[in-house]
Structure formats: structure tokens, C-alpha cells
Design an enzyme around this catalytic site. Structure first.
Site, PDB file in Angstrom:
ATOM      1  N   VAL A  33      -6.803  -3.300   9.779  1.00 17.65           N
ATOM      2  CA  VAL A  33      -5.768  -3.310   8.750  1.00 17.65           C
ATOM      3  C   VAL A  33      -4.594  -2.381   9.067  1.00 17.65           C
ATOM      4  O   VAL A  33      -3.539  -2.496   8.440  1.00 17.65           O
ATOM      5  CB  VAL A  33      -6.395  -2.934   7.386  1.00 17.65           C
ATOM      6  CG1 VAL A  33      -6.654  -1.438   7.293  1.00 17.65           C
ATOM      7  CG2 VAL A  33      -5.549  -3.424   6.227  1.00 17.65           C
ATOM      8  N   TYR A  34      -4.734  -1.495  10.037  1.00 16.60           N
ATOM      9  CA  TYR A  34      -3.637  -0.598  10.385  1.00 16.60           C
ATOM     10  C   TYR A  34      -2.493  -1.406  10.998  1.00 16.60           C
ATOM     11  O   TYR A  34      -2.592  -1.909  12.121  1.00 16.60           O
ATOM     12  CB  TYR A  34      -4.092   0.480  11.366  1.00 16.60           C
ATOM     13  CG  TYR A  34      -5.112   1.451  10.812  1.00 16.60           C
ATOM     14  CD1 TYR A  34      -5.330   1.599   9.447  1.00 16.60           C
ATOM     15  CD2 TYR A  34      -5.871   2.251  11.667  1.00 16.60           C
ATOM     16  CE1 TYR A  34      -6.271   2.489   8.951  1.00 16.60           C
ATOM     17  CE2 TYR A  34      -6.812   3.148  11.182  1.00 16.60           C
ATOM     18  CZ  TYR A  34      -7.009   3.258   9.822  1.00 16.60           C
ATOM     19  OH  TYR A  34      -7.950   4.141   9.338  1.00 16.60           O
ATOM     20  N   SER A  35      -1.418  -1.527  10.242  1.00 17.04           N
ATOM     21  CA  SER A  35      -0.254  -2.320  10.653  1.00 17.04           C
ATOM     22  C   SER A  35      -0.657  -3.742  11.026  1.00 17.04           C
ATOM     23  O   SER A  35      -0.098  -4.339  11.946  1.00 17.04           O
ATOM     24  CB  SER A  35       0.502  -1.652  11.812  1.00 17.04           C
ATOM     25  OG  SER A  35       1.041  -0.416  11.405  1.00 17.04           O
ATOM     26  N   ARG A  36      -1.662  -4.264  10.278  1.00 19.34           N
ATOM     27  CA  ARG A  36      -2.138  -5.644  10.467  1.00 19.34           C
ATOM     28  C   ARG A  36      -2.424  -5.976  11.942  1.00 19.34           C
ATOM     29  O   ARG A  36      -1.949  -6.971  12.477  1.00 19.34           O
ATOM     30  CB  ARG A  36      -1.122  -6.635   9.895  1.00 19.34           C
ATOM     31  CG  ARG A  36      -1.012  -6.626   8.359  1.00 19.34           C
ATOM     32  CD  ARG A  36      -2.215  -7.260   7.687  1.00 19.34           C
ATOM     33  NE  ARG A  36      -2.136  -7.244   6.239  1.00 19.34           N
ATOM     34  CZ  ARG A  36      -1.655  -8.249   5.496  1.00 19.34           C
ATOM     35  NH1 ARG A  36      -1.205  -9.338   6.084  1.00 19.34           N
ATOM     36  NH2 ARG A  36      -1.648  -8.152   4.183  1.00 19.34           N
TER      37      ARG A  36
END
Length: 327
Positions: free
Chosen positions: A57-60
């Protein structure tokens, strides 16, 4: 660099873990320049850091891709590196875009492997508890990933102790792969986990890898009581405001005094406190620059006495707020 085993496993990790949440363009305060991100990762490797933590989920997915590209370019022996990532958060709109269903876990593991450019994930972690999915379904999916060789170990992050024990018990009963680690918020001013999950981790032999070890920058000393600060993250947001209490300012004053006496920085003393805590295996540091990374690494040289630790801990009595585990 020093190394230790993660919990009671045989997996060796560096005493500092490089957190990769800052790598990407998901937020204005993140490192948007990929070359700058790669430089930080390269320097971490030079310093002997072999443990890297990111999440889908970090910066998708950008963070995973940046880490994967950097490690590939570094051409290091993959067997020495420990690559950790996480699953749970929203990755797309619509059905099955988030959570810990078997479908989402397996789909996201495949996507993470591709972005990381690796054949396996050393530590695959559930980012949060999913109240919508039976824990047995999640454990079954994680177990199948381990059986397939896509994952080596499984871990968890940020939840009430009773839920974590429920997962450990279900794994034992159904003979599923057991969680070996817990990521939780833990630092000198955020000590609520001492009244929640940390005693359980000690009892069950679970490795502890704290996130936010510098309390979002508060323990670096860049904030002042008068409101002055120097930060890429607004000091007015809720994440920071909750830390501006008299007890926390007292802790910071003592951190500064001990740092001055040892010709160290507040960040080094704060990280050294975690490194001197028996339950902690590897704090997850998230430096945005090489200078910050090198400063963090200096914590390994700081020796705190028992009286130092008692003085740092005295202003705060840890208490568990059930709402914290559900953020």
C-alpha cells in the site's frame, strides 16, 4: 552493524531495519526522486543493514518497486537479505481491493513478488486485523504461500493482544504457519504496547520490530514547546499533536541531556533505548536522507546505563487504549 535472530526463529536480521514507506509519491513529504531513494538504500547496504520493510500500500506499489530495483542493482547475495512487505490496505477501488481474504492475500502476494523482482518474500505480514474475514481463512492463505515457497515467514502488525493471541491459537490448532513477528508502534513516548502486545510477544517468542521508533520525528529534537519546528510533515496534524504533552516534553528534555553528555544526538539516544530493550529485535528506521540514516546507525555505538533507562522511562506510565489497535 550488529545482527540478531528474529524472535525465536533462526532468521538473522540486522539490528536496524530500513523502513521504505518514504520511498514513492503517495504523499508530498515522501522522497519523489527515485535516485535519492536508491542512494539511501545503497548506503544502508554499505552500513550492513540487511533487513528491509515495505508494504504493497505504500504509494500503491511504488515503494516495493523502488526497493526491488535498488536491491537488484546492488547485486547483493539474496540469501543475506531479508525483504519484508505487508498486505491489507486498499490497492484498487471496488470488490476485493483490500483486506485479508484468501483471494486478496494471494493476488497481492503475486503482485508484490513482481514489483520486488524477487522469487520469494522473506517476511510477509498482515498490515492490520481484518474484522470481515475469518482469521482461519487468512492463515490458510498465508500457509499456502509458505508451502509454495513464495514466502519464508509470516508476521503481523498493529492489533490488540487478544486478537493476536486468537491468531496464534488458531494457527496452533489447525497446524497453519505461525506468525513469528509483530510490528507495533513503540518508542520512548509511545509506550502503550507495554500494556498490550509486548508481554504476549515475550511469552510466545515473537520477534518485535517497532515502527515509528522516533515518534514521527518528535524524538529527534526538532520540535520545541513554543511551537517552533523544522519538519517536512506538518506539526499540526493529529499524528504529531497527540505527542505534545507535558510528559513527552519531559522525556525529550532527558533525551537531550543524555545525548549532550555522550556527544550524541537525541535520535541516537532514543534508538539506543529501543536497542537496549530485550524484547526489541530491530527498530524500523525511515530516514529520508543519507545523513539521517548515518545518524540512526550511530545509535549502535551508544551505551545506556540502567539509571539512564530508568530516567528516560520515569515520566510515562504505559496504558493501553483499545482504539489504538484499530487505527
Amino acid at each position: 552493524m550488529e545482527y540478531t535472530n528474529l524472535g525465536t526463529t533462526g532468521l538473522e536480521v540486522s539490528r536496524l531495519c530500513l523502513g521504505c514507506m518514504n520511498f514513492g509519491t503517495g504523499q508530498p513529504w515522501m522522497i519523489h526522486d527515485r535516485e535519492q531513494s536508491r542512494a539511501v538504500i545503497d548506503r544502508a547496504l554499505e552500513l550492513g543493514i540487511t533487513f528491509f520493510d515495505t508494504a504493497n500500500v505504500y504509494s500503491r506499489g511504488e515503494s516495493e518497486a523502488i526497493l526491488g530495483d535498488a536491491l537488484a542493482a546492488a547485486d547483493r547475495d539474496r540469501s543475506e537479505l531479508v525483504v519484508a512487505t505487508k498486505v491489507f490496505g486498499p490497492m484498487h477501488e471496488g470488490p476485493n481491493g483490500r483486506g485479508l481474504s484468501r483471494k486478496h492475500v494471494l493476488d497481492q502476494a503475486e503482485a508484490s513478488l513482481e514489483r520486488l523482482g524477487t522469487d520469494y518474500i522473506d517476511l510477509y505480514q498482515i498490515h492490520r486485523w481484518d474484522d470481515e474475514t475469518p482469521i482461519e481463512e487468512t492463515l490458510s492463505a498465508l500457509d499456502s504461500l509458505v508451502e509454495a515457497g513464495d514466502v519464508r515467514y509470516v508476521g503481523a502488525s498493529t492489533m490488540p493482544a487478544w486478537k493476536f493471541m486468537k491468531a496464534l491459537s488458531a494457527a496452533d490448532v489447525d497446524n497453519y504457519e505461525r506468525f513469528v513477528s509483530m510490528q507495533c508502534e513503540y518508542n520512548l513516548v509511545d509506550r502503550h504496547e507495554e500494556a498490550n502486545v509486548l508481554p504476549l510477544c515475550a511469552d510466545q517468542g515473537i520477534g518485535v520490530i517497532p515502527w515509528s521508533p522516533l515518534a514521527g520525528g518528535f524524538l529527534t529534537g526538532k520540535y520545541e514547546r513554543d511551537g517552533g519546528h523544522d519538519s517536512g510533515r506538518a506539526a499540526t496534524d493529529e499524528f504529531m499533536q497527540k505527542r505534545f504533552t507535558e510528559e513527552n516534553w519531559t522525556v525529550l528534555e532527558r533525551v537531550r541531556e543524555i545525548a549532550a553528555a555522550r556527544d550524541a544526538t537525541p535520535a541516537q539516544v532514543s534508538l539506543a533505548w529501543l536497542l537496549h530493550t530485550d524484547i526489541v529485535d530491530a527498530p524500523i528506521v525511515g530516514p529520508r536522507t543519507i545523513d539521517h540514516l548515518e545518524d540512526d546507525a550511530g545509535a549502535l555505538e551508544i551505551d545506556l546505563s540502567e539509571s539512564d533507562r530508568e530516567r528516560l522511562e520515569a515520566p510515562i506510565t504505559p496504558a493501553w487504549n483499545p482504539e489504538i489497535g484499530d487505527v
